[in-house]
Design an enzyme around this catalytic site. Structure first.
Site: not given
Length: 346
Positions: A131, A200
């Protein structure tokens, strides 16, 4: 001849009397006293014999007179008594402990230091997915700064952060670690597999407004972001999941992955409490460096796009009316104080 004979007999007697007066012991019986053949010789020999043998109270012997065992008064070997010449009776130096005896102590100290470092300074985390490619790849090990949050530091735009799953982000349960993994994760040598953590990039912080339309760029407080420096090649900013505009609540952050088409980030959890935002308290820390593998050693700085002026324009506009009011009230206050001073002087 008579004179010589008398002299020979009288001198030993005189020698005996003098020796008796000097010595508290009995007079020695030197045989030379009665064996002298020449006038005066017997006397000399007798005196010599008396001096050589001495009395019982003398503190030296005939050998002492000849200079024989003069060192018997200080020690048998002449080195100052029974002590050795290298230091006498001083304490012996302590022997160094064997390494295997000190090894448990060294291991204990190392474990305590590792635990303190993991708790308060830095902790290693493993990247489990794609990701965040190409910034982070599957299998990378990153070091996360856990110190600055202890001093009140909060996440900032552009930082890569690790945070706990707020609930509902990870559908798969965490695998059960074995005993070795538990120990290594406890001391910080391995990530804690029992904790559901994610990584993230922070796009917006509390007070920011963020949005993204299909085919367009991410808009942060009305400013478009050029994300080419960190987006995965071929990724679009949000074509797979447009969003916004969303006002991020105070004390929370909006996060997105660098590989947008393979990242279930804030965009995909807007139905949850917080509308997809993460609480600052749930942030473990900021990822600062890729530590493993060696071929991928690198730091994780904040991209320059987040330093462009105007990203905090929303906060500046919110404070604008207050600043204008203060500027307008200041002359009025000064005029009023001057008027009151004039009245008092009158």
């Amino acid at each position: 001849m008579a004179v010589g004979a008398r002299s020979g007999r009288d001198e030993p007697e005189k020698g005996r009397e003098e020796l008796a007066e000097r010595s508290p012991g009995p007079v020695g019986t030197g045989t030379a006293v009665g064996t002298g053949t020449a006038p005066g010789a017997g006397a000399d020999a007798g005196a010599g014999g008396a001096d050589a043998t001495g009395g019982a109270g003398d503190t030296y012997s005939a050998d002492d007179a000849e200079g024989g065992n003069v060192d018997d008064h200080t020690g048998n070997d002449g080195t100052g008594g029974e002590g050795t010449g290298a230091g006498g009776d001083g304490p012996e130096p302590k022997k160094q402990r064997a390494f295997w005896k000190e090894l448990p102590l060294l291991i204990g100290i190392a474990l305590v230091l590792a635990l303190l470092i993991k708790t308060f300074l830095v902790q290693a985390f493993s990247i489990p997915s794609e990701s965040m490619m190409n910034t982070l790849q599957r299998g990378d090990r990153v070091l996360v700064d856990k110190l600055t949050p202890w001093f009140g530091s909060e996440p900032e735009r552009g930082e890569v952060v690790v945070f706990h799953d707020p609930g509902g982000w990870l559908s798969e349960p965490a695998p059960e670690p074995n005993a070795v993994q538990r120990v290594l994760s406890w001391i910080g040598l391995m990530p804690d597999a029992s904790q559901q953590d994610l990584i993230k990039r922070v796009i917006a912080v509390g007070g920011d407004t963020v949005e993204c339309k299909r085919g367009g760029k991410v808009q942060l407080n009305g400013k478009p972001l050029d994300e080419s420096a960190y987006l995965f090649p071929g990724s679009t900013p949000c074509d797979d999941q447009p969003f916004g505009p969303i006002k991020v609540p105070e004390g929370r952050i909006w996060v997105m992955g660098d590989n947008r088409q393979n990242s279930l980030d804030s965009r995909y959890h807007q139905e949850l409490p917080g509308n997809g935002t993460i609480s600052n308290e749930g942030v473990v820390g900021r990822a600062i460096v890729v530590a493993w593998p060696v071929s991928r050693w690198s730091t994780l700085p904040v991209p320059d796009v987040f330093d462009q002026p105007g990203l905090g324009a929303a906060a500046a506009l919110a404070s604008g009316p207050g600043a204008v009011g203060l500027a307008g009230a200041l002359p009025l206050v000064l005029w009023r104080r001057r008027r009151l001073t004039t009245r008092q002087n009158a």
